[in-house]
Design an enzyme around this catalytic site. Structure first.
Site, PDB file in Angstrom:
ATOM      1  CB  SER A 107      -0.902  -0.026   1.226  1.00  0.00           C
ATOM      2  OG  SER A 107      -1.664   1.129   1.235  1.00  0.00           O
ATOM      3  N   GLY A 108       0.621   2.121  -0.917  1.00  0.00           N
ATOM      4  CA  GLY A 108       1.371   3.385  -1.000  1.00  0.00           C
ATOM      5  C   GLY A 108       2.602   3.281  -1.875  1.00  0.00           C
ATOM      6  CB  THR A 112      -3.530   3.969  -7.766  1.00  0.00           C
ATOM      7  OG1 THR A 112      -3.983   2.949  -6.894  1.00  0.00           O
ATOM      8  CG2 THR A 112      -4.716   4.641  -8.409  1.00  0.00           C
ATOM      9  CG  ASN A 157      -1.719   5.690  -0.639  1.00  0.00           C
ATOM     10  OD1 ASN A 157      -1.661   6.904  -0.836  1.00  0.00           O
ATOM     11  ND2 ASN A 157      -1.893   4.821  -1.605  1.00  0.00           N
ATOM     12  CB  SER A 160      -5.110   3.811   0.670  1.00  0.00           C
ATOM     13  OG  SER A 160      -4.968   2.434   0.600  1.00  0.00           O
ATOM     14  CB  SER A 161      -6.905   1.406  -4.257  1.00  0.00           C
ATOM     15  OG  SER A 161      -6.060   2.220  -5.014  1.00  0.00           O
ATOM     16  N   GLY A 387      -2.606  -3.071  -2.169  1.00  0.00           N
ATOM     17  CA  GLY A 387      -1.296  -3.659  -1.878  1.00  0.00           C
ATOM     18  C   GLY A 387      -1.309  -4.458  -0.591  1.00  0.00           C
ATOM     19  CD  GLU A 389      -4.301  -2.516   3.326  1.00  0.00           C
ATOM     20  OE1 GLU A 389      -5.117  -3.102   4.045  1.00  0.00           O
ATOM     21  OE2 GLU A 389      -4.600  -1.570   2.573  1.00  0.00           O
TER      22      GLU A 389
HETATM   23  N1  LIG Z   1       5.156   8.206 -10.139  1.00  0.00           N
HETATM   24  C1  LIG Z   1       4.808   8.972  -9.112  1.00  0.00           C
HETATM   25  N2  LIG Z   1       5.136  10.269  -9.107  1.00  0.00           N
HETATM   26  C2  LIG Z   1       4.814  11.054  -8.071  1.00  0.00           C
HETATM   27  N3  LIG Z   1       4.164  10.629  -6.982  1.00  0.00           N
HETATM   28  C3  LIG Z   1       3.811   9.333  -6.910  1.00  0.00           C
HETATM   29  C4  LIG Z   1       4.094   8.440  -7.973  1.00  0.00           C
HETATM   30  N4  LIG Z   1       3.621   7.234  -7.631  1.00  0.00           N
HETATM   31  C5  LIG Z   1       3.023   7.370  -6.414  1.00  0.00           C
HETATM   32  N5  LIG Z   1       3.136   8.634  -5.998  1.00  0.00           N
HETATM   33  C6  LIG Z   1       2.654   9.187  -4.703  1.00  0.00           C
HETATM   34  O1  LIG Z   1       2.393   8.132  -3.831  1.00  0.00           O
HETATM   35  C7  LIG Z   1       1.032   8.133  -3.411  1.00  0.00           C
HETATM   36  C8  LIG Z   1       0.504   6.721  -3.290  1.00  0.00           C
HETATM   37  O2  LIG Z   1       0.475   6.108  -4.531  1.00  0.00           O
HETATM   38  P1  LIG Z   1      -0.669   5.122  -4.953  1.00  0.00           P
HETATM   39  O3  LIG Z   1      -1.958   5.632  -4.520  1.00  0.00           O
HETATM   40  O4  LIG Z   1      -0.467   4.838  -6.367  1.00  0.00           O
HETATM   41  O5  LIG Z   1      -0.329   3.877  -4.103  1.00  0.00           O
HETATM   42  P2  LIG Z   1      -0.954   2.429  -4.211  1.00  0.00           P
HETATM   43  O6  LIG Z   1       0.170   1.498  -4.454  1.00  0.00           O
HETATM   44  O7  LIG Z   1      -2.034   2.431  -5.175  1.00  0.00           O
HETATM   45  O8  LIG Z   1      -1.497   2.200  -2.756  1.00  0.00           O
HETATM   46  P3  LIG Z   1      -2.767   1.405  -2.262  1.00  0.00           P
HETATM   47  O9  LIG Z   1      -2.453  -0.021  -2.322  1.00  0.00           O
HETATM   48  O10 LIG Z   1      -2.958   1.896  -0.908  1.00  0.00           O
HETATM   49  O11 LIG Z   1      -3.837   1.826  -3.165  1.00  0.00           O
HETATM   50  C9  LIG Z   1       0.310   8.918  -4.439  1.00  0.00           C
HETATM   51  O12 LIG Z   1      -0.825   9.540  -3.890  1.00  0.00           O
HETATM   52  C10 LIG Z   1       1.348   9.936  -4.875  1.00  0.00           C
HETATM   53  O13 LIG Z   1       1.377  11.015  -4.001  1.00  0.00           O
HETATM   54 MG   LIG Z   2      -3.990   2.324  -5.104  1.00  0.00          MG
END
Ligand SMILES: Nc1ncnc2c1ncn2[C@@H]1O[C@H](COP(=O)(O)OP(=O)(O)OP(=O)(O)O)[C@@H](O)[C@H]1O
Ligand SMILES: [Mg+2]
Length: 1137
Positions: A107-108, A112, A157, A160-161, A387, A389
């Site tokens: 997660s994070g 996404t 996050n 977070s999705s 992700g 957790e």
């Molecule tokens: N390529 C990137 N460039 C800039 N910031 C990023 C990038 N990837 C992720 N982030 C930052 O990290 C944060 C978390 O990313 P994201 O929501 O994609 O995580 P996730 O893997 O989908 O988590 P979860 O499993 O909780 O959904 C985003 O809100 C953003 O601020």
């Molecule tokens: Mg996500």
């Protein structure tokens, strides 16, 4: 064989971990750190992309970058997620292989964001056009909507999705997007009612309260203040860098682009508001007589508002919070709910409402983005699932999420590590096995159908008797005790009896990504996912289209006693389907890594990264890649792809494919250590070899293209040349013909000119000769004429001389004769004068003598004769004058010539009268019988009314039409017509005056020879029929009104109802006709017509006086009838000018 790629040159650290030297965990981490510090967040392991979350925006996602990576080889540029997206898109478009992009990480870690980058890259490079752009826009805009409803801030996050998402993007054969299908996996709905400390509820609640207009909030019965809602956690309501209000506008805009109708958006917002309201409903206990407590809603305001929002009857929902009906096969048992159960029911309803709304949103989006074309399409799937957790408190949701991650790891292992090694063995390639951890055993622990944790949880949920989370844990302790990845304090092997980090109500699983401690509390409930039927029925009864759809099981007509599958089973099934789906596609991996726990940029926490590198199995991945071959391909496609590089294989290779490839490689002089021949595939060790082949192929393709172009151009030019040549022949033939024609015409016209000149010359010559001859002839004639002339003149002169002499003689003679004649005339005139004078004198003398003699006789006789003669002459002249100035034969012509003498006065007047009578007789003689009758009627009218009623003069010029309604022709009066057997003499609409108020009612008035009928104007129904003998008299006023009273004979049958007071525009005609019938009928006496301004009318019993008064200007121009008292009706008639 030197291929220069930027992946290998000028690289920070090593771009592809496969090329890392020496390979160790430290060097691996060091390489990641080095690249991360230089903002290089992407690194390859072969075709797998490792993505480090930079936690800041980097300038590497610009449109220029998209262009840079577009149509470039994977290894050609420095590692980037765009390279992977481009590779996947091109092999989908060019090689017709369905693709899937698997994005994993905790997660994070940036899954996404990565999925959005892939989608935006594909959208940027695929086809364009109005329709395609709309599809792209809808696909991209589905993200903000789903994120608003499915994402939330967690401690790990901020976005977070809280649901799993797999999106299939569908393309046509050209690679243009056609649409997509989104699948969603288990939304973490417990978050709706309760959020762990430091976390928030789903974004949409905060977005709605911050971003909606005051008006919208008022409509939704909401207040802007978060603290008013129990379901919203307050400690982290505002998140740094998250503008809820702006995001709300983005979401609304996105919903509009995706295709949501305005009323659908409104319904969705109403549901969100309803969930918030639901959280505010509180319960209090109320004791019942049997000693049990029953719950009652404390403050009904929120309940009322929620019911109003959703169109639910308040009492129905209130009852559903106090009672629960359990339906067995034939029975219905209703039990009361205590306060705790009521809260449980409320929360269950809120969770269900929200999660069903979310599922509806996904299906609504799917409806919009569905591919329209039914043609076969290629698919690119993008998987962005929650992700891995590990929280302080992990519950059923984390268990499910982590199970899903286990499965993804499994598929990764399946498709990369194991598959790769097995392939080498299968292909007979020499190979030393690489050890890696296979997590299939953990998957089995969870999903095994007999003794897996999910199966046991289901068993426990379905078991009769008391079922609690503890009994479930006991069951696990018994069944899973021996499993090496399952740990519990009370497990039967008592290994963990003294492990204090393992509380009694928990179990621990050693996941591939680490150990996770799960608290069993809530497992059974969450797996059951029960919503009391009373609640679902209450929801189904709602007068709200969306709610009704969300709770179909509430339909009493469809009561289903079968339990729905548990949440765990549902999830297991959908994950199973997903895995099978992924296995049919070509996988592309993005492994996301989180550099630190603080969501901060530039911090690289080695221990955290190291942990992720380990559990993601990245080291094993590199080792397998390094030990193996970078590229492999079956012989047939390989030969097909590269056969143009060798003359022996191009264009056709007749032998087996493998031999062809061998010939090809030998011809290209690729060193033997760079590749191996498997049973069905060739294995290429180094990417460089592949680049070399690709580069040669590209060049060769260019050469081939040039060759094809050359031949085509040659063919095209030659065909053009031949065509031009053929055309030229045609053109020149036509031109020659034209030129010859022109020349011929010139010669012809020149010849004509020459001819004409010659002919002219000849003619002129001839003319000259002829003229000469003519002149000679003329000269001869002239000379002879002159000669004759001279002779003639000479003779003439002689004759003239003679004549002159003769003339002088005759003139002198005439002069002499004239003088003699005048002398004689004068003498004769003198003589005549003398004779006349003598005669006159004689006459006078005679006259004088006669007058003297007859004077006495003249005075007695001649005077009278002269007088008579004079009178006779005057009369004669008068009659002749009258004859020539007679007036016209029109009886209305008033002209008559003036009399010349006064003594003719009497004769003149008499003659005028006689003449008038005579021409009237002549005029009458021309009349037909009908016209005669009309004039007779008119005459009769004049006799009755002339000088008696003021209305009469205006009626004189109006012809009497009789049937004004055309009773016999008009289909409307067919019924009435058939009721009358006599000929209709008059039909008109009259007003029947009401005695009570003097107002008139329209009636049809029919007059036949025998009776008068009054009928209803609309229906034609006969209202009264009066035989004419019953009519005694008619009364009318002297004025210009149309009122008349039909007075009936006393004692007659018709007189029972009384007289009729009517008014009509054709009063004169009606009365005249009535009078006339009386006059012609033998059996009746003459009808009496009373003309007076006051008369009595008998209305049933009473006699009423009708009085007509001359109205002043107040009355206006219409007649008005007013009742003055019981005995008097007053009719005001306007003064006629
Ligand atoms: N390529 C990137 N460039 C800039 N910031 C990023 C990038 N990837 C992720 N982030 C930052 O990290 C944060 C978390 O990313 P994201 O929501 O994609 O995580 P996730 O893997 O989908 O988590 P979860 O499993 O909780 O959904 C985003 O809100 C953003 O601020
Ligand atoms: Mg996500």
């Amino acid at each position: 064989m030197e291929v220069k790629t930027s992946l290998l040159d000028n690289m920070i650290g090593v771009g592809d971990m496969v090329l890392l030297e020496p390979l160790s965990e430290d060097s691996f981490l060091e390489n990641l750190r080095k690249r991360f510090d230089h903002s290089e967040i992407y690194t390859y392991i072969g075709s797998v992309v490792i993505s480090m979350n930079p936690y800041r925006s980097l300038p590497i996602f610009t449109p220029d970058k998209v262009e840079e990576y577009r149509n470039r080889n994977f290894y050609e540029l420095s590692p980037h997620i765009y390279a992977l997206a481009d590779e996947a898109y091109r092999s989908l478009r060019d090689q017709d292989k369905d693709q899937c992009i698997l994005i994993t990480g905790e997660s994070g870690a940036g899954k996404t964001e990565a999925s959005k980058l892939v989608m935006s890259y594909v959208a940027a490079v695929c086809g364009k056009g109005q329709e395609v752009n709309k599809v792209k826009e809808q696909l991209l805009q589905s993200n903000p909507v789903l994120e608003a409803f499915g994402n939330a801030k967690t401690v790990r996050n901020d976005n977070s999705s809280r649901f799993g998402k797999y999106m299939d993007i569908e393309f046509d054969f050209k690679g243009d997007p056609l649409g997509g299908v989104i699948s969603n996996y288990l939304l973490e709905k417990s978050r709706v009612v309760k959020q762990p400390r430091g976390e928030r509820n789903f974004h949409v609640f905060y977005q709605l309260l911050s971003g909606a207009s005051d008006d919208t909030l008022k409509k939704l019965k909401l207040e802007r203040d978060f603290s008013k809602y129990n379901y919203l956690s307050l400690d982290s309501a505002a998140v740094n860098g998250l503008d809820d209000a702006a995001n709300f506008r983005t979401v609304r805009n996105a919903m509009q682009i995706v295709g949501f109708m305005e009323d659908e958006v409104q319904s969705v917002l109403e549901l969100v508001a309803a969930v918030l309201k639901l959280g505010n409903i509180e319960f209090k206990p109320e004791s019942r007589c049997n000693g049990t407590d029953e719950s009652r809603v404390k403050d009904k305001n929120d309940l009322k508002e929620m019911c109003e929002l959703l169109g639910i009857e308040q009492s129905v929902l209130e009852r559903a919070f106090s009672y629960r009906t359990v339906e067995a096969k034939l029975e219905k048992v209703s039990t009361t709910l205590n306060v705790a159960q009521a809260y449980y029911a409320r929360d269950a309803l809120a969770k269900n409402l929200y999660s069903r709304l979310f599922t509806w949103l996904v299906s609504r989006i799917n409806e919009s983005i569905k591919a329209q074309a039914k043609t076969r399409h290629k698919v690119m799937g993008v998987l962005d699932i929650y992700g891995f957790e590990i929280f302080e408190d992990n519950s059923f949701e984390q268990f499910i999420i982590n199970y899903c991650n286990e499965k993804l790891q499994q598929i990764f292992i399946e498709l990369t590590l194991r598959e790769e090694q097995e392939e080498y063995v299968r292909e007979g390639i020499e190979w030393t096995n690489i050890e890696y951890f296979n997590n299939a055993i953990i998957c089995d622990l969870i999903e095994n159908n007999q003794n897996g944790i999910l199966a046991m949880l289901d068993e426990e949920c379905l078991r009769p008797g008391t079922v609690t989370d503890e009994t479930f844990l006991d069951k696990l302790n018994t069944i899973c005790a021996e499993h090496q990845h399952f740990e519990s304090r009370l497990s039967k092997n008592s290994k963990f009896l003294t492990d204090h980090s393992l509380p009694h109500s928990c179990f621990r699983i050693q996941h591939y990504a680490g150990k996770v401690l799960y608290r069993v509390e809530g497992f059974v409930d969450k797996n059951n996912d029960l919503l009391y039927r009373d609640l679902s029925q209450a929801m189904y009864k709602a007068n709200h289209s969306l709610i009704k759809q969300l709770f179909p099981e509430g339909n009493p007509a469809k009561v289903n006693l079968k339990r729905p599958p548990t949440a765990g089973t549902q999830f297991k099934t959908s994950v199973g389907t997903l895995m099978r789906n992924l296995q049919t596609k070509n996988p592309n991996y993005i492994r996301c890594i989180k550099p630190n726990d603080k969501k901060a940029s530039h911090i690289f926490t080695e221990s955290l990264v190291c942990h992720q590198v380990r559990y993601l199995g990245l080291m094993e991945n590199v080792r397998v890649r390094r030990a193996g071959y970078a590229f492999r391909q079956a012989y047939e496609p390989c030969l097909e792809r590269y056969k143009m590089l060798c003359k022996k294989t191009w264009p056709h290779w007749r032998g087996p494919a493998r031999e062809g490839v061998e010939v090809l490689m030998a011809d290209l002089q690729v060193p033997a250590e760079e590749f191996s021949y498997g049973r069905s595939k060739i294995f290429i060790r180094n990417p460089r070899t592949l680049f070399f082949l690709e580069e040669r192929r590209r060049q060769c393709l260019q050469d081939l293209a040039a060759l094809i172009q050359k031949i085509y151009r040659g063919w095209k030019c030659r065909s053009r040349f031949l065509l031009m040549k053929k055309s030229q022949v045609v053109v020149s033939a036509w031109y020659r013909r034209y030129a010859q024609q022109k020349k011929y015409k010139q010669v012809k016209s020149a010849t004509t000119v020459v001819q004409s000149y010659t002919r002219g010359w000849q003619a002129r010559k001839l003319l000259r000769e002829l003229k000469y001859q003519k002149r000679c002839e003329e000269a001869v004639t002239t000379i002879s004429a002159f000669w004759h002339g001279t002779q003639a003149r000479r003779e003439l002169r002689q004759l003239k001389e003679e004549a002159r002499n003769k003339h002088a003689v005759s003139v002198i003679w005439a002069g002499w004769q004239g003088t003699k004649a005048r002398r004689e005339l004068r003498r004769l005139k003198e003589e005549a004068r003398r004779k006349h004078a003598v005669a006159v004198i004689w006459a006078f003398w005679q006259g004088l003598k006669v007058r003297r003699e007859y004077r006495k006789f003249f005075r007695a006789n001649a005077g009278k004769k002269i007088y008579e003669f004079t009178i006779q002459r005057i009369m004669q002249k008068y009659f002749l004058g009258l004859k020539s100035s007679m007036p016209s034969m029109s009886p209305i012509d008033r002209k008559w010539p003036a009399r010349p003498y006064r003594f003719l006065d009497g004769v003149h007047t008499e003659l005028r009268r006689i003449f008038h009578l005579w021409r009237c007789k002549k005029y009458r003689g021309q009349f037909t019988e009908e016209r005669k009758a009309v004039y007779e009627e008119k005459l009769e009218a004049s006799e009755i009314f002339k000088d008696k009623k003021a209305l009469y003069p205006s009626s004189v010029s109006q012809p009497f039409k009789g049937d004004y309604l055309e009773i016999s022709k008009n289909p409307k009066y067919q019924k009435l017509n058939s009721a009358v057997d006599e000929k209709v003499l008059l039909a008109d609409v009259v007003n029947k005056i009401n005695r009570a108020n003097g107002k008139g009612t329209a009636r049809i008035f029919l007059l036949t020879k025998k009776s008068v009928l009054l009928a209803d104007q609309k229906t034609g129904q006969v209202k009264a029929s009066v035989p004419l003998p019953d009519v005694a008299s008619v009364s009318v006023s002297t004025q210009s009104d149309g009122f008349f009273a039909l007075k009936l004979k006393e004692g007659s049958a018709s007189a029972v109802k009384g007289d009729f007071l009517l008014s009509s525009e054709h009063l004169i005609e009606i009365i005249t006709k009535l009078h006339r019938i009386g006059a012609t009928a033998a059996d009746r006496e003459q009808l009496n017509v009373d003309i007076s301004d006051e008369f009595l009318v008998q209305f049933k019993q009473d006699k009423v006086c009708v009085k007509f008064i001359q109205g002043g200007p107040k009355n206006g121009s219409s007649v008005s009838c007013k009742r003055k008292n019981n005995r008097l009706l007053e009719v005001s008639v306007p003064t006629t000018a």
